[in-house]
Enzyme design. Structure first.
Site, PDB file in Angstrom:
ATOM      1  N   SER A 119       0.853  -1.188   0.000  1.00 33.11           N
ATOM      2  CA  SER A 119       0.000   0.000   0.000  1.00 33.11           C
ATOM      3  C   SER A 119       0.885   1.233   0.000  1.00 33.11           C
ATOM      4  O   SER A 119       2.102   1.163   0.183  1.00 33.11           O
ATOM      5  CB  SER A 119      -0.928   0.025   1.221  1.00 33.11           C
ATOM      6  N   TYR A 130       2.494  -0.492  10.663  1.00 33.32           N
ATOM      7  CA  TYR A 130       1.884  -0.892   9.385  1.00 33.32           C
ATOM      8  C   TYR A 130       2.773  -0.460   8.219  1.00 33.32           C
ATOM      9  O   TYR A 130       3.050  -1.222   7.305  1.00 33.32           O
ATOM     10  CB  TYR A 130       0.495  -0.260   9.268  1.00 33.32           C
TER      11      TYR A 130
END
Length: 238
Positions: free
Chosen positions: A150, A171
């Site tokens: 991402s 993350y």
């Protein structure tokens, strides 16, 4: 007839969201799909979707699929996933590592258990699965391994905004590590909303995944691509 006829694909995190959409898209293009995730029964997760439902949707569209429960944080489950997929459908030609466990927590509040779990699922898991499928791909002479990352992998601008201000440090670390190795979840964490005009539909990611996993491997190996940019580039080449 589809561009993935005769291929076997393993898609992790395929009970919902991007993973499920990729699995359905690959199934429509003729691949036999091993649908992998932890959720087998409705109501056991705060998010909707099960691997059985994804399999039913693929089969209802005329495709072939098998549901294989796997906790990607566990090495033995990764080994079993590849073994069962090979037994039920054949040796994998395509591996899509999409599974993720994510906690958005400030660095000072992050526990060691959660830190390890995120790296187990999002970094070690894809690496180990690649090791498991490579021998079969090498025997066939070709194969495709796609790791779903991402924009969080990009170093945040200063001062940080968006996910970087909402406890997204670990993350981003996981996704950056995954990129160095050549959804409904965002709604759950309140990072976006269904009516957000900047929200990308899972179908866009699925289309980009299909293009990456059906093109000549030698031309794409090691590439880091973002869905909309990739699709625009390929459209311009036509």
């Amino acid at each position: 007839m589809g561009i993935l006829d005769g291929k076997v694909a393993v898609v992790t995190g395929a009970s919902r969201g991007i993973g499920a959409e990729i699995a359905r898209r690959f199934g429509r293009e003729g691949a036999a799909v091993a649908v992998a995730a932890r959720t087998t029964d409705a109501g056991t997760s705060p998010l909707p979707g099960t691997i059985g439902e994804t399999v039913e949707q693929i089969r209802a569209a005329g495709g072939t699929a098998a549901a294989i429960r796997a906790d990607l944080s566990k090495p033995e489950d990764r080994e079993r996933l590849v073994a069962e997929a090979s037994q039920q459908l054949g040796p994998p030609d395509i591996l899509v590592s999409n599974a993720a466990v994510t906690y958005f927590t400030r660095v000072e509040d992050f526990t060691a258990r959660r830190f390890q779990l995120m790296f187990d699922v999002q970094v070690e898991g894809p690496f180990h699965l690649a090791q498991l499928v490579i021998p079969g791909m090498r025997e066939k002479g070709r194969g495709w391994i796609l790791n779903i990352s991402s924009a969080a992998a990009r170093h945040p601008a200063m001062p940080p905004t968006g996910w970087a201000t909402r406890g997204g440090t670990v993350y981003g670390m996981c996704k950056a590590a995954l990129e160095r190795f050549p959804t409904p979840g965002t709604l759950f964490h309140h990072l976006t909303s269904e009516d957000d005009p900047n929200n990308e539909p899972p179908s866009v990611m699925a289309e980009a995944a299909l293009r990456l996993c059906s093109a000549e491997p030698k031309a794409l190996t090691g590439r880091i691509a973002y869905s909309q940019e990739l699709l625009a580039e390929l459209a311009a080449q036509r």
